[in-house]
Design an enzyme around this catalytic site. Structure first.
Site, mmCIF file in Angstrom:
data_model
loop_
_atom_site.group_PDB
_atom_site.id
_atom_site.type_symbol
_atom_site.label_atom_id
_atom_site.label_comp_id
_atom_site.label_asym_id
_atom_site.label_seq_id
_atom_site.Cartn_x
_atom_site.Cartn_y
_atom_site.Cartn_z
ATOM 1 N N MET A 89 0.698 -1.192 0.050
ATOM 2 C CA MET A 89 0.049 0.002 -0.059
ATOM 3 C C MET A 89 0.904 1.197 0.057
ATOM 4 O O MET A 89 1.943 1.018 0.616
ATOM 5 C CB MET A 89 -0.972 -0.061 1.248
ATOM 6 N N LYS A 184 -12.144 9.158 9.833
ATOM 7 C CA LYS A 184 -11.756 9.535 11.098
ATOM 8 C C LYS A 184 -12.474 10.512 11.559
ATOM 9 O O LYS A 184 -12.936 11.613 10.940
ATOM 10 C CB LYS A 184 -10.283 9.888 11.265
ATOM 11 N N GLU A 218 -10.394 2.013 10.639
ATOM 12 C CA GLU A 218 -9.130 1.923 11.402
ATOM 13 C C GLU A 218 -9.785 1.718 12.850
ATOM 14 O O GLU A 218 -10.731 2.528 13.446
ATOM 15 C CB GLU A 218 -8.309 3.196 11.448
ATOM 16 N N ASP A 246 -6.819 -0.854 8.898
ATOM 17 C CA ASP A 246 -5.604 -0.612 9.940
ATOM 18 C C ASP A 246 -6.055 -0.874 11.457
ATOM 19 O O ASP A 246 -7.000 -0.501 11.864
ATOM 20 C CB ASP A 246 -5.670 1.256 10.131
ATOM 21 N N ASP A 258 -3.395 5.185 19.128
ATOM 22 C CA ASP A 258 -2.743 4.299 18.177
ATOM 23 C C ASP A 258 -1.968 3.329 18.800
ATOM 24 O O ASP A 258 -0.741 3.061 18.716
ATOM 25 C CB ASP A 258 -1.595 5.054 17.193
#
Ligand code: GCO
Ligand code: MN
Ligand code: MN
Length: 388
Positions: A89, A184, A218, A246, A258
């Site tokens: 990617m 997001k 994500e 993700d 994260d």
């Protein structure tokens, strides 16, 4: 499988920006000296990863000359060849440079919107040269703090037109990219446009080439919004749009943390891994996470190994869930179906509607039926806590 060793078939990838995160935050400067991209590839090979992803400027500094770019590319390609690490990617950094302070494709400044397109197609060239097949769009700065000066409608149109442009560019160049949009809810902007995976899925249907565009959900992002990530992933899968994922972890309601995959919401991540494995998800499993700010290089390796190890542990737990006689007996009870209602399901017909209207349901009896979800859930907890 009990050794939980990552293998190429697991398609575990990391971004150059993940294991190489310098630990800068709004309150403190970098605590780690960044590794070079070549060193990062070697670290990923050492911990057993399969792939490496990059933003254009993770690899090529924004002001590099063409000669410098070629030199860096040659060195990077050698590192890939030496280690066997692949590039599944690529993406564009459309958020770091001051030029993107009011957005990239949705900036009110047409010069910035055009520059963002130029930067993206150049970055698509780099990704294609390294073999990337998925191209991710995360609109880090595509949003507002105040809606006083930007039209959400214009922003949507500008973003749509940009994506249509990139689809055509990929077709034109024969790159064969699949594009994956990453939602997001906020951070770094006060509000980001298209804040959830569901919003992205709705938007994709408005594009000129919807078949080329999917999503890159994500964990942290849906979780920041207080949503059930696995449900978003299931919707994307159902739509045939789960092109990339993700993986990381996140405490609900906090800033974008994260964390190492599976370090926080073990149960939710179990259901996520179980979902991906049950449906046969076969695209990259990308860890978009970074080590704690307190980590040194050895601890970063432990972080990267931990992401993959926890995934594989949860995968094994999912297989045990599927093979567990007691769990399966409870599921059979929960989903019991004697077929008596079959005539009312399936495609509409006038006869079916007529028969359904005429049918007598024993509503009080139906309302008395409970489900043994407490028993089932405790078995899941026992399984996850290792006492089953
Ligand atoms: C974030 C995002 C990014 C993107 C990356 C790839 O919250 O910072 O998750 O890490 O995934 O830019 O597009
Ligand atoms: Mn993120
Ligand atoms: Mn991400």
């Amino acid at each position: 499988m009990a050794d939980y060793q990552p293998k190429p078939e697991h398609k575990f990838s990391f971004g150059l920006w993940t294991v190489n995160n310098p630990g800068r935050d709004p309150f403190g400067d970098a605590v780690r000296t960044p590794m070079s991209p070549v060193e990062t590839v070697h670290l990923l090979a050492e911990v057993g990863a399969w792939g490496v992803n990059f933003h254009d400027n993770d690899l090529i500094p924004i002001d590099a000359t063409h000669a410098q770019e070629r030199q860096i590319m040659a060195g990077f390609q050698k590192a890939l060849a030496d280690t066997g690490i692949v590039v599944p990617m690529a993406t564009t950094n459309l958020f770091f440079d001051p030029v993107f302070r009011d957005g990239a494709f949705t900036s009110n400044d047409p010069k910035v919107r055009a520059y963002a397109r130029q930067k993206t197609i150049r970055s698509m060239d780099l990704g294609a040269e390294l073999g990337a097949k998925v191209y991710v769009f995360w609109g880090g700065r595509e949003g507002t703090e105040t809606d006083s000066g930007k039209s959400a409608l214009d922003a949507g149109k500008w973003f749509r037109e940009a994506l249509n442009f990139f689809c055509e560019y990929s077709i034109d160049q024969g790159y064969g990219y699949k594009f994956a949009l990453e939602a997001k809810p906020n951070e770094p902007r006060g509000d980001l446009y298209l804040p959830t995976t569901g919003a992205m899925l709705g938007f994709i249907a408005t594009l000129d080439h919807p078949e080329m565009v999917g999503v890159n959900p994500e964990v942290a992002h849906e979780t920041m919004a207080g949503l059930n990530f696995m449900h978003a992933v299931a919707q994307a899968w159902d739509a045939g749009k789960l092109f990339h994922i993700d993986l990381n972890d996140q405490n609900i309601g906090r800033y974008d943390q994260d964390f190492r995959f599976g370090s926080h919401n073990i149960k939710q991540n179990f259901f996520l891994v179980k979902f991906l494995e049950d449906v046969g998800y076969d695209a990259p499993r990308h860890f978009d996470a970074h080590a704690y700010r307190s980590s040194d290089t050895e601890d970063i390796k432990a972080f990267a190994r931990g992401c993959m190890r926890t995934y594989l542990i949860l995968k094994e737990k999912a297989a045990r869930f599927n093979a567990d006689a007691e769990i399966q007996a409870l599921l059979a009870e929960i989903k019991a179906d004697d077929g008596a209602m079959d005539p009312f399901f399936g495609k509409y017909s006038a006869e079916k509607a007529k028969a359904l209207k005429a049918h007598m349901f024993d509503r009080p009896a139906m309302g008395k039926r409970g489900q043994p979800y407490e028993r089932l859930d405790q078995l899941v907890i026992d399984l996850l806590l290792g006492v089953r």
